[in-house]
Structures are given as C-alpha cells and as structure tokens.
Design a protein around this motif. Structure first.
Motif, short mmCIF file in Angstrom:
data_model
loop_
_atom_site.label_atom_id
_atom_site.label_comp_id
_atom_site.label_asym_id
_atom_site.label_seq_id
_atom_site.Cartn_x
_atom_site.Cartn_y
_atom_site.Cartn_z
N ILE A 196 0.68 -1.09 -0.14
CA ILE A 196 0.08 -0.08 0.03
C ILE A 196 0.67 1.45 0.19
CG2 ILE A 196 -1.71 1.17 1.56
CD1 ILE A 196 -2.87 -1.35 2.32
N LEU A 197 1.90 1.10 0.81
CA LEU A 197 2.73 2.31 0.97
C LEU A 197 4.07 2.56 0.30
CD1 LEU A 197 2.64 2.68 4.76
CD2 LEU A 197 0.99 3.58 3.13
N ARG A 198 4.21 1.57 -0.79
CA ARG A 198 5.33 1.71 -1.53
C ARG A 198 5.09 2.51 -2.61
NH1 ARG A 198 7.95 -3.71 -4.35
NH2 ARG A 198 8.14 -4.29 -1.78
N ASP A 199 6.27 3.48 -2.96
CA ASP A 199 6.01 4.41 -3.92
C ASP A 199 6.64 3.67 -5.53
OD1 ASP A 199 5.85 6.38 -2.31
OD2 ASP A 199 7.93 6.81 -1.64
N GLY A 200 5.93 4.45 -6.61
CA GLY A 200 6.29 4.09 -7.86
C GLY A 200 5.48 2.64 -8.32
N LEU A 201 4.56 2.39 -7.65
CA LEU A 201 3.84 1.10 -8.10
C LEU A 201 2.46 1.50 -8.89
CD1 LEU A 201 3.90 -1.46 -4.96
CD2 LEU A 201 5.19 -1.50 -7.13
N TYR A 202 1.93 2.58 -8.58
CA TYR A 202 0.50 2.94 -8.98
C TYR A 202 0.87 4.32 -9.88
CZ TYR A 202 -0.44 -0.07 -5.28
OH TYR A 202 -0.30 -1.26 -4.26
N GLY A 203 -0.35 4.91 -10.41
CA GLY A 203 -0.39 5.80 -11.41
C GLY A 203 -0.29 5.19 -12.69
N PRO A 204 -0.63 6.28 -13.75
CA PRO A 204 -0.57 5.68 -15.38
C PRO A 204 0.86 5.11 -15.66
CG PRO A 204 -1.39 7.91 -15.06
CD PRO A 204 -0.61 7.69 -13.73
N ASP A 205 1.93 5.25 -15.05
CA ASP A 205 3.23 4.54 -15.51
C ASP A 205 3.77 3.83 -14.43
OD1 ASP A 205 3.04 5.81 -18.13
OD2 ASP A 205 4.04 7.65 -17.18
N GLY A 206 2.86 3.26 -13.46
CA GLY A 206 3.39 2.64 -12.26
C GLY A 206 3.65 1.13 -12.74
N GLU A 207 4.75 0.52 -12.06
CA GLU A 207 4.71 -0.91 -12.48
C GLU A 207 3.44 -1.94 -12.14
OE1 GLU A 207 7.58 -4.22 -13.56
OE2 GLU A 207 7.75 -1.78 -13.46
N ALA A 208 2.84 -1.54 -11.24
CA ALA A 208 1.83 -2.44 -10.82
C ALA A 208 0.74 -2.14 -11.85
CB ALA A 208 1.13 -1.80 -9.52
N THR A 209 0.20 -0.98 -12.25
CA THR A 209 -0.68 -0.69 -13.45
C THR A 209 -0.21 -1.36 -14.57
OG1 THR A 209 -1.01 1.59 -12.25
CG2 THR A 209 -2.03 1.39 -14.42
N LEU A 210 1.07 -1.01 -15.05
CA LEU A 210 1.41 -1.61 -16.64
C LEU A 210 1.31 -3.01 -16.36
CD1 LEU A 210 4.41 0.83 -16.98
CD2 LEU A 210 2.04 0.92 -18.05
N THR A 211 1.62 -3.64 -15.53
CA THR A 211 1.71 -5.25 -15.12
C THR A 211 0.43 -5.68 -15.40
OG1 THR A 211 3.74 -5.16 -14.33
CG2 THR A 211 2.32 -7.12 -14.22
N LYS A 212 -0.84 -5.25 -14.43
CA LYS A 212 -2.07 -5.70 -14.53
C LYS A 212 -2.69 -5.35 -15.80
CE LYS A 212 -5.37 -7.25 -11.98
NZ LYS A 212 -5.33 -8.61 -11.39
N THR A 213 -2.33 -4.36 -16.52
CA THR A 213 -3.38 -4.04 -17.75
C THR A 213 -2.55 -4.49 -18.84
OG1 THR A 213 -2.29 -1.84 -17.79
CG2 THR A 213 -4.29 -1.87 -16.66
N ALA A 214 -1.64 -5.34 -18.95
CA ALA A 214 -0.67 -5.83 -20.19
C ALA A 214 -1.85 -6.52 -21.21
CB ALA A 214 0.25 -6.79 -19.52
N ALA A 215 -2.63 -7.38 -20.50
CA ALA A 215 -3.65 -7.96 -21.44
C ALA A 215 -4.46 -7.22 -22.41
CB ALA A 215 -4.58 -8.84 -20.81
N PHE A 216 -4.73 -5.92 -22.00
CA PHE A 216 -5.55 -5.31 -22.65
C PHE A 216 -4.78 -4.45 -23.92
CE2 PHE A 216 -7.72 -5.29 -18.66
CZ PHE A 216 -8.91 -5.82 -19.09
#
Length: 387
Positions: A196-216
C-alpha cells in the motif's frame, strides 16, 4: 461456438470453457427445480455446514502439522499455499484462496440465518474463516471482500437509510484498517504496508498498473479482423483460466483431444515471468477472469456472461448476503481466475439456491398463515350472522 469457428479453436476448448463458465448457472437451475422443503431443506443445509466445518478444520490441521512433517506436503509452494482445507492440490495452486473464501461465505450465511442462536456461536465459523485467511497468507481474499462490500453499498442508492448504514460501516472498517497499516508495527500487517505504501507502483506509469493491464494492450495486437472485437481470439486463446492455466498444465491430456493454444496467452504470461511484481503477488497478475472472457470471446461473449450474472442477481439474490456473495466474486474476477474455479462459483450457486428455497418456504408459510387467518375471520363472521 461462433468464436471457435472464427478463430479455429478446438472443440475440446469450447466444451471445457463452456463448462467452466456455465457450470454454476446450470447447478443453480437444477437446484430450483428440486423440491427442497421441510426436512429435505434442513438436511441439505446441515450437509453444507458439515462440509464447511470439515474444510476449515482440515485447514487448521494442515497449518499445525505440515511444518512438523506430520501432514504430507505436495511438491512446490510454501506452507501457506498448502493450507487449503479440502481444496488442497499441487503446491502453488489457488486452493488456499478458495478454501478461505468458502469458509467466510458459509460463515456469513450462518451469521445471517441462525439469528436465534447466540452471537458467539453463529459468528464462530466466520471468525475461523478470517483467521484461516491470515494463516494461509490469502491477502487477496480480504481485498475482494472489501471490494464486494463497497459494491454492495453502491446498490443501496435508492434506500437512503441502508446506504448510510452500510457506507458508515465500510468507511469505519477501511479507516481502521488503513490506520492500523500505517501506525501499528505488527508482523501480520507488514505485507499490506509493503504494497500500500510503496512508491512507484501505481499511477499511469506505475509498475503495478502496467503489469495488471498488459492483457488489454497485448491481445488486440493479435486481432486479424474487426470480428475479433466482437468474438475475441477464441475459447482458451487468451488469458482466461483455460488459456492461462489449464491448456498449459494439462497439455499432455488435452493435446491428443485436439486442444488449441494461441501466442497471445504466452505473450501475456511472459509479462509475469519477465517482471517481478506479479511473481511477488497474484493481485498484480495480468491474467484474470474479466480480461480472459473479453480476450477469448470478445464483447459479445462478455455481455452474454454479464446477462447470465444479471439473471442470477435478479432472481436468486434474495437478500443482501446473496448480493454480497455475487459482488465479491465479481471483484475476485479482477484479481486472478478464482471466479472460474469450481470450488468458488459452485459454492456461490449452492448458497444462492439454498437462500432461494428458504425465501420460497417463508413466502409459503406466510401465505398459509394468511389463509388460516382469513378462514378464521370468515368462520367468526358466519357464526356472528347465525347468532
């Protein structure tokens, strides 16, 4: 079938995918055709409770005896992965998530149905399910349940009093949880704090966002015509449970039967193996049910499945507990492919069918009581006229 013909998918793909998606609805239809009343209904309910207690009891046995070697541990996976109750399978399977979810669902049913029992008795199975979720490291279960609660609140817009009550309860729970994560230094909160508190994971260019939406981003690159937008890449040809797991794990069994695969599945799976975040937590997996239905069957297939879900919501969610079961399963569909796991969706179908029978029996009881009162009033009126 239209999607399979367009994309030359094997017939075994069609059969397995149809069973995966349609099984709970078929079971629910069969349940409402069965004459479950009186003692039969009570016997059915008792067997569900026996199953749920056996599931959570075996999970605690696994928790205690796997580390000391007194319970056989399958190859692969951590100890937590194998705390899976009656859903135990190969190491690293989703059995621990399903087992926790089933325990909590049946626990909520018990809490909601046995209102004449003391609170500590009817809440014991639910508390055991929450503890089981913690000891099996099934954090995504809490996330899905919280998401289901938020969606349930949103369904109460027309009922202001319920909306306020539910919203307050959810706000308090979320607020307390976030405060605990930020301010308390307990070991069991560390994983939540890490994500929850780690920086750089979320947002449009975050690692989490890019990985989760890769299929689309990846799946449309394999479209060969406009029809793919409507019918997808074919059953099992993208990131559903069939394309992401079953065709891969059971290739030796299914390939001789004519199963077919697609490079889109491998391309999305490469995102998992080439990065770090999806391997750290399945919450960030790009393979999940809703993207899989869309990728395999296109928008027409997705809308068809949503229509079936609407039918279940309209006719079989007789109270807020049933609606919560369905809505939290919807959230599971955004995390991984647990929404396509028979242990998950069959349990939901059984609970919805059970509640439907209970509601029907209650209506019949009220109708019989009203008839009795009416006959009594008519009899009293006739006696008064005679006198």
């Amino acid at each position: 079938m239209a999607s399979a013909l367009l994309n030359r998918a094997g017939f075994i793909n069609v059969f397995i995918y149809f069973i995966i998606l349609a099984e709970p609805y078929m079971l629910l239809a069969a349940m409402v055709m069965a004459p479950l009343t009186g003692k039969n209904l009570e016997r059915f309910r008792r067997w569900i409770l026996i199953f749920a207690i056996s599931n959570v009891g075996l999970a605690f046995i696994q928790w205690i005896f796997i580390p000391v070697g007194l319970y056989p541990k399958p190859d692969g996976g951590t100890v937590q992965d194998n705390i899976a109750g009656v859903f135990g399978g190969g190491g690293g399977s989703a059995g621990n998530y399903i087992s926790c979810t089933v325990t909590i669902y049946v626990g909520l049913y018990v809490l909601n149905y046995y209102k004449q029992k003391p609170l500590w008795i009817r809440s014991s199975l639910l508390i055991a399910g929450i503890l089981q979720t913690q000891i099996s490291d099934s954090k995504q279960v809490f996330l899905a349940l919280m998401g289901g609660g938020v969606l349930l609140v949103l369904t109460k817009v027309q009922y202001f009093r319920k909306l306020v009550i539910y919203a307050m309860v959810m706000a308090v729970l979320i607020g307390v949880f976030y405060w605990a994560v930020v301010n308390l230094d307990y070991a069991f909160l560390a994983p939540y704090r890490n994500w929850i508190l780690r920086d750089g994971l979320y947002g449009p260019d975050g690692e989490a966002t890019l990985t989760k939406t890769a299929a689309f981003r990846i799946i449309p690159t394999y479209y060969t015509s406009l029809l793919n937008w409507f019918f997808g890449l074919g059953p099992g040809h993208s990131v559903s449970r069939l394309g992401g797991w079953i065709l891969r794990d059971y290739a030796s069994l299914l390939a001789p039967l004519g199963s077919t695969t697609h490079p889109a599945s491998e391309a999305v799976f490469n995102v998992v193996t080439s990065g770090w975040i999806a391997r750290q937590s399945t919450v960030y997996f790009p393979l999940f049910t809703w993207s899989g239905i869309w990728g395999d069957l296109g928008f027409l297939g997705l809308f068809s499945y949503l229509y079936l879900a609407y039918v279940a919501w309209r006719w079989f969610c007789v109270d807020d507990a049933g609606k919560f079961f369905l809505l939290s399963t919807v959230v599971f569909g955004f995390i991984l492919t647990q929404m396509e796991e028979p242990g998950q969706v069959v349990t939901i179908a059984i609970l919805l069918g059970l509640q439907w029978h209970e509601a029907r029996e209650a209506r019949q009881a009220r109708f019989s009581l009203a008839q009795h009162r009416l006959r009594q009033q008519v009899t009293n009126s006739l006696e008064t006229l005679d006198s």
